[in-house]
Write an enzyme that holds these catalytic residues in place. Sequence first.
Site, PDB file in Angstrom:
ATOM      1  N   ARG A 156       0.827  -1.214   0.000  1.00  0.00           N
ATOM      2  CA  ARG A 156       0.000   0.000   0.000  1.00  0.00           C
ATOM      3  C   ARG A 156       0.859   1.261   0.000  1.00  0.00           C
ATOM      4  NH1 ARG A 156      -3.212   2.577   4.901  1.00  0.00           N
ATOM      5  NH2 ARG A 156      -1.602   1.453   6.028  1.00  0.00           N
ATOM      6  N   ARG A 177       9.826 -10.520  -1.927  1.00  0.00           N
ATOM      7  CA  ARG A 177       9.766 -11.968  -2.189  1.00  0.00           C
ATOM      8  C   ARG A 177       8.470 -12.376  -2.865  1.00  0.00           C
ATOM      9  NH1 ARG A 177      12.390 -11.986   3.062  1.00  0.00           N
ATOM     10  NH2 ARG A 177      14.523 -12.775   2.874  1.00  0.00           N
ATOM     11  N   SER A 178       7.400 -11.637  -2.624  1.00  0.00           N
ATOM     12  CA  SER A 178       6.101 -12.021  -3.171  1.00  0.00           C
ATOM     13  C   SER A 178       5.699 -11.225  -4.410  1.00  0.00           C
ATOM     14  CB  SER A 178       5.014 -11.836  -2.097  1.00  0.00           C
ATOM     15  OG  SER A 178       4.962 -10.479  -1.680  1.00  0.00           O
ATOM     16  N   ARG A 238      10.477  -0.077   9.387  1.00  0.00           N
ATOM     17  CA  ARG A 238      10.824  -0.569  10.719  1.00  0.00           C
ATOM     18  C   ARG A 238      12.343  -0.644  10.823  1.00  0.00           C
ATOM     19  NH1 ARG A 238       6.438   0.662  11.431  1.00  0.00           N
ATOM     20  NH2 ARG A 238       4.666  -0.486  12.328  1.00  0.00           N
ATOM     21  N   GLU A 267      13.429   3.396  20.889  1.00  0.00           N
ATOM     22  CA  GLU A 267      12.722   4.668  20.796  1.00  0.00           C
ATOM     23  C   GLU A 267      12.080   4.991  22.134  1.00  0.00           C
ATOM     24  OE1 GLU A 267       9.961   4.783  17.559  1.00  0.00           O
ATOM     25  OE2 GLU A 267      11.432   4.201  16.060  1.00  0.00           O
ATOM     26  N   HIS A 286      10.678   9.305  14.380  1.00  0.00           N
ATOM     27  CA  HIS A 286       9.501   8.495  14.070  1.00  0.00           C
ATOM     28  C   HIS A 286       8.269   9.370  13.851  1.00  0.00           C
ATOM     29  CE1 HIS A 286       7.815   4.159  14.554  1.00  0.00           C
ATOM     30  NE2 HIS A 286       7.245   4.811  13.550  1.00  0.00           N
TER      31      HIS A 286
END
Length: 319
Positions: A156, A177-178, A238, A267, A286
């Site tokens: 997305r 990978r997909s 991440r 964090e 962040h």
Amino acid sequence: MKLRCALLDDFQGVGTAFADWSAIADRVEPVPFREHFATEDELAEALAEFDIVVTLRERVPFPASLFARLPRLRLLIASGMRNSVIDLAAAEAHGVTVCGTASSGTPPVELTWALLLGLARGIMAENDALRGNGPWQSTVGADLHGRVLGLIGLGRIGALVARVGVAFGMDVVAWSRSLTDEGAAQAGVRRAASKEELLRESDFVSVHVGLNEGTRGLIGDAELDLMKPSAYLVNTSRAAIVDQAALIAALTEGRIAGAAVDVFDVEPLPADHPMRTAPRLLATPHLGYVTRDNYGRYYGEAIEDIAAFLAGDPIRRLG
């Protein structure tokens, strides 16, 4: 007697300002916590007298051991509909309902481009020089038009980042990978045959995969060595997807031109953390999800979750 609701990690003190708490004000008292509780002991002590907790993103783990120390807790609300640091089975075992909220994908897309453009045009260095009476023009910007933007992940958020890259006239290539040729074509980009091919080819690499055991450490020393010395890396996904020690070494040794990150292994970032002083690094605390609209959505839907729970019909349950 009102139920007490803790608003964790409300660093800006806006948890009660971005949504209307009046609908449940007669039954619930929201209590913002602007400081971060770094240990389970601190959390257990701070939350001992709370019935409801609203937590932001995946910064605060809720393992079984913490649920066991919070016998008063009845409702835990996470921002977003996925949370990898809440032990849902333990929550159920301790009689705690866990609910989520919607979360927009556009704020992290926008921040990704803010960071990428900041890197490419030396925005921070030029701003610091200008405001500090330093040299007039000290950097030479990297072009985007005609350059290769490599996306690790085309979900997305990655697909939205790709659209902006195409608008800039970049050659956008993606890998996961997909990912299939059809999926890449649907997003208007090329599919790289491998992660290694993408890293070798790209002038800018941006990370947009979720964190799981298959993506933890996905980019380490070997992968960074494949990148061009003139290439830049951006990570707004991440922290653990990119080996932070390897990234610091690559930046320090000048093996890549620079990096921008919005996520960290700890964090908030400790004062002595090496990411605070790493060269060639543009870093933000962040901020990917931190926008007015998103906060309105998080806290507004948290209020809806609380009201539904109090009515005996919880909504947006996780797990």
